[in-house]
Design a protein around this motif. Structure first.
Motif, PDB file in Angstrom:
ATOM      1  N   THR A 114       0.816  -1.210   0.000  1.00 35.27           N
ATOM      2  CA  THR A 114       0.000   0.000   0.000  1.00 35.27           C
ATOM      3  C   THR A 114       0.852   1.262   0.000  1.00 35.27           C
ATOM      4  O   THR A 114       2.034   1.228   0.338  1.00 35.27           O
ATOM      5  CB  THR A 114      -0.933   0.042   1.225  1.00 35.27           C
ATOM      6  OG1 THR A 114      -0.138   0.101   2.410  1.00 35.27           O
ATOM      7  CG2 THR A 114      -1.851  -1.164   1.270  1.00 35.27           C
ATOM      8  N   ALA A 115       0.202   2.348  -0.373  1.00 37.26           N
ATOM      9  CA  ALA A 115       0.810   3.673  -0.330  1.00 37.26           C
ATOM     10  C   ALA A 115      -0.313   4.683  -0.146  1.00 37.26           C
ATOM     11  O   ALA A 115      -1.486   4.363  -0.365  1.00 37.26           O
ATOM     12  CB  ALA A 115       1.574   3.959  -1.618  1.00 37.26           C
ATOM     13  N   ASP A 141       7.491   7.884  -8.281  1.00 41.79           N
ATOM     14  CA  ASP A 141       8.792   7.224  -8.189  1.00 41.79           C
ATOM     15  C   ASP A 141       8.818   6.216  -7.037  1.00 41.79           C
ATOM     16  O   ASP A 141       9.247   5.073  -7.206  1.00 41.79           O
ATOM     17  CB  ASP A 141       9.902   8.263  -8.012  1.00 41.79           C
ATOM     18  CG  ASP A 141      11.288   7.643  -8.047  1.00 41.79           C
ATOM     19  OD1 ASP A 141      11.518   6.752  -8.888  1.00 41.79           O
ATOM     20  OD2 ASP A 141      12.129   8.055  -7.226  1.00 41.79           O
ATOM     21  N   GLU A 142       8.325   6.626  -5.862  1.00 38.04           N
ATOM     22  CA  GLU A 142       8.296   5.727  -4.704  1.00 38.04           C
ATOM     23  C   GLU A 142       7.380   4.528  -4.941  1.00 38.04           C
ATOM     24  O   GLU A 142       7.708   3.402  -4.551  1.00 38.04           O
ATOM     25  CB  GLU A 142       7.836   6.486  -3.457  1.00 38.04           C
ATOM     26  CG  GLU A 142       8.827   7.504  -2.947  1.00 38.04           C
ATOM     27  CD  GLU A 142       8.276   8.295  -1.784  1.00 38.04           C
ATOM     28  OE1 GLU A 142       8.437   7.838  -0.632  1.00 38.04           O
ATOM     29  OE2 GLU A 142       7.660   9.351  -2.041  1.00 38.04           O
ATOM     30  N   VAL A 143       6.253   4.757  -5.582  1.00 37.11           N
ATOM     31  CA  VAL A 143       5.317   3.659  -5.853  1.00 37.11           C
ATOM     32  C   VAL A 143       5.932   2.677  -6.846  1.00 37.11           C
ATOM     33  O   VAL A 143       5.816   1.461  -6.678  1.00 37.11           O
ATOM     34  CB  VAL A 143       3.952   4.196  -6.344  1.00 37.11           C
ATOM     35  CG1 VAL A 143       3.054   3.065  -6.806  1.00 37.11           C
ATOM     36  CG2 VAL A 143       3.277   5.000  -5.237  1.00 37.11           C
ATOM     37  N   ASN A 167       9.065  -5.279  -4.283  1.00 37.27           N
ATOM     38  CA  ASN A 167       8.198  -6.334  -3.769  1.00 37.27           C
ATOM     39  C   ASN A 167       7.771  -7.342  -4.828  1.00 37.27           C
ATOM     40  O   ASN A 167       7.017  -8.267  -4.536  1.00 37.27           O
ATOM     41  CB  ASN A 167       6.962  -5.710  -3.111  1.00 37.27           C
ATOM     42  CG  ASN A 167       7.323  -4.947  -1.868  1.00 37.27           C
ATOM     43  OD1 ASN A 167       7.577  -5.523  -0.819  1.00 37.27           O
ATOM     44  ND2 ASN A 167       7.383  -3.616  -1.975  1.00 37.27           N
ATOM     45  N   SER A 168       8.245  -7.152  -6.052  1.00 41.47           N
ATOM     46  CA  SER A 168       7.896  -8.039  -7.173  1.00 41.47           C
ATOM     47  C   SER A 168       6.386  -8.260  -7.254  1.00 41.47           C
ATOM     48  O   SER A 168       5.909  -9.394  -7.294  1.00 41.47           O
ATOM     49  CB  SER A 168       8.616  -9.381  -7.044  1.00 41.47           C
ATOM     50  OG  SER A 168      10.001  -9.204  -7.076  1.00 41.47           O
ATOM     51  N   VAL A 169       5.649  -7.154  -7.271  1.00 45.69           N
ATOM     52  CA  VAL A 169       4.187  -7.217  -7.365  1.00 45.69           C
ATOM     53  C   VAL A 169       3.721  -6.440  -8.588  1.00 45.69           C
ATOM     54  O   VAL A 169       4.450  -5.614  -9.134  1.00 45.69           O
ATOM     55  CB  VAL A 169       3.500  -6.661  -6.095  1.00 45.69           C
ATOM     56  CG1 VAL A 169       3.805  -7.535  -4.897  1.00 45.69           C
ATOM     57  CG2 VAL A 169       3.901  -5.216  -5.828  1.00 45.69           C
ATOM     58  N   GLY A 170       2.502  -6.703  -8.992  1.00 42.07           N
ATOM     59  CA  GLY A 170       1.942  -6.049 -10.163  1.00 42.07           C
ATOM     60  C   GLY A 170       1.161  -4.795  -9.857  1.00 42.07           C
ATOM     61  O   GLY A 170       0.790  -4.062 -10.780  1.00 42.07           O
ATOM     62  N   CYS A 171       0.864  -4.553  -8.566  1.00 41.18           N
ATOM     63  CA  CYS A 171       0.112  -3.342  -8.234  1.00 41.18           C
ATOM     64  C   CYS A 171       0.355  -2.915  -6.798  1.00 41.18           C
ATOM     65  O   CYS A 171       0.767  -3.711  -5.959  1.00 41.18           O
ATOM     66  CB  CYS A 171      -1.382  -3.543  -8.467  1.00 41.18           C
ATOM     67  SG  CYS A 171      -2.179  -4.584  -7.245  1.00 41.18           S
ATOM     68  N   VAL A 172       0.097  -1.646  -6.560  1.00 40.78           N
ATOM     69  CA  VAL A 172       0.125  -1.070  -5.221  1.00 40.78           C
ATOM     70  C   VAL A 172      -1.258  -0.479  -4.997  1.00 40.78           C
ATOM     71  O   VAL A 172      -1.792   0.220  -5.867  1.00 40.78           O
ATOM     72  CB  VAL A 172       1.201   0.030  -5.096  1.00 40.78           C
ATOM     73  CG1 VAL A 172       1.098   0.747  -3.763  1.00 40.78           C
ATOM     74  CG2 VAL A 172       2.593  -0.565  -5.279  1.00 40.78           C
ATOM     75  N   PHE A 197      -2.544   1.405  -8.387  1.00 40.23           N
ATOM     76  CA  PHE A 197      -1.551   1.749  -9.394  1.00 40.23           C
ATOM     77  C   PHE A 197      -0.866   0.451  -9.788  1.00 40.23           C
ATOM     78  O   PHE A 197      -0.307  -0.245  -8.949  1.00 40.23           O
ATOM     79  CB  PHE A 197      -0.529   2.751  -8.862  1.00 40.23           C
ATOM     80  CG  PHE A 197       0.469   3.165  -9.904  1.00 40.23           C
ATOM     81  CD1 PHE A 197       0.154   4.154 -10.820  1.00 40.23           C
ATOM     82  CD2 PHE A 197       1.707   2.547  -9.986  1.00 40.23           C
ATOM     83  CE1 PHE A 197       1.066   4.522 -11.799  1.00 40.23           C
ATOM     84  CE2 PHE A 197       2.620   2.908 -10.953  1.00 40.23           C
ATOM     85  CZ  PHE A 197       2.302   3.901 -11.869  1.00 40.23           C
ATOM     86  N   SER A 198      -0.935   0.137 -11.070  1.00 39.45           N
ATOM     87  CA  SER A 198      -0.386  -1.130 -11.548  1.00 39.45           C
ATOM     88  C   SER A 198       0.681  -0.912 -12.615  1.00 39.45           C
ATOM     89  O   SER A 198       0.869   0.205 -13.113  1.00 39.45           O
ATOM     90  CB  SER A 198      -1.513  -1.992 -12.135  1.00 39.45           C
ATOM     91  OG  SER A 198      -1.999  -1.393 -13.325  1.00 39.45           O
ATOM     92  N   GLU A 199       1.344  -1.986 -12.958  1.00 38.24           N
ATOM     93  CA  GLU A 199       2.324  -1.947 -14.047  1.00 38.24           C
ATOM     94  C   GLU A 199       1.663  -1.421 -15.313  1.00 38.24           C
ATOM     95  O   GLU A 199       2.254  -0.656 -16.066  1.00 38.24           O
ATOM     96  CB  GLU A 199       2.861  -3.354 -14.311  1.00 38.24           C
ATOM     97  CG  GLU A 199       3.612  -3.958 -13.170  1.00 38.24           C
ATOM     98  CD  GLU A 199       3.837  -5.452 -13.346  1.00 38.24           C
ATOM     99  OE1 GLU A 199       2.950  -6.150 -13.884  1.00 38.24           O
ATOM    100  OE2 GLU A 199       4.910  -5.917 -12.934  1.00 38.24           O
TER     101      GLU A 199
END
Length: 169
Positions: free
Chosen positions: A53-54, A61-63, A70-75, A88-90
């Protein structure tokens, strides 16, 4: 549409009979383990992962760093109470930056996130999650509790893994 219970005429597409209140949409009868899992399994059965999360003021930039680290596709972007207000995703990075990522790096993620994401709860059926993902072209859905607070994240990959286990079993 005729009600199979009382014979009353109803508007085509109605979910229940105006005369007797019976459901006009019959639950499908599963013919295999995958169909049964789609109809009966819940998000809790599949399990969700801990979301990254954010806040809305976090920089792009931080996201992006969170995605990579974290090797994830979204925050999932959450408000002060932990409720999802965006994602927010790739895919967002690719579609919205259009190759000019430097222009967005210092912007708050709220400027580029997908706002008001669709969510599911643990008791939601897998079929509902798939339906939402298909309609919105989503690859991730935040999982929330009854107060709307983020408690997990589920992806298309999680669902496919679960259904593949049902095929093999």
């Amino acid at each position: 549409m005729l009600c199979p219970f009382c014979g009353a005429i109803n508007i085509e597409g109605a979910d229940e009979c105006e005369a007797c209140g019976q459901a006009l949409v019959l639950e499908p009868i599963p013919t295999n383990s995958v169909e049964e899992a789609l109809i009966t399994a819940t998000i809790l059965d599949i399990g969700s992962r801990e979301p990254i999360t954010a806040s809305a003021t976090t920089s792009v930039d931080e996201v992006q760093q969170l995605l990579v680290e974290n090797s994830v596709g979204c925050v999932v972007i959450v408000d002060g109470g932990g409720c999802p207000i965006g994602i927010f995703s790739e895919r967002d990075a690719i579609m919205k930056f259009n190759g000019d990522v430097d222009a967005y790096l210092n912007q708050p993620v709220s400027e580029v996130m997908s706002a008001n994401p669709q969510v599911v709860r643990y008791e939601s059926k897998v079929a509902r999650a798939i339906h939402l993902m298909d309609l919105g072209h989503y690859r991730h859905l935040p999982v929330v509790d009854h107060e709307g607070v983020l408690v997990g994240i589920i992806s298309v990959r999680d669902i496919l893994k679960y259904l593949t286990e049902k095929i093999v079993a």
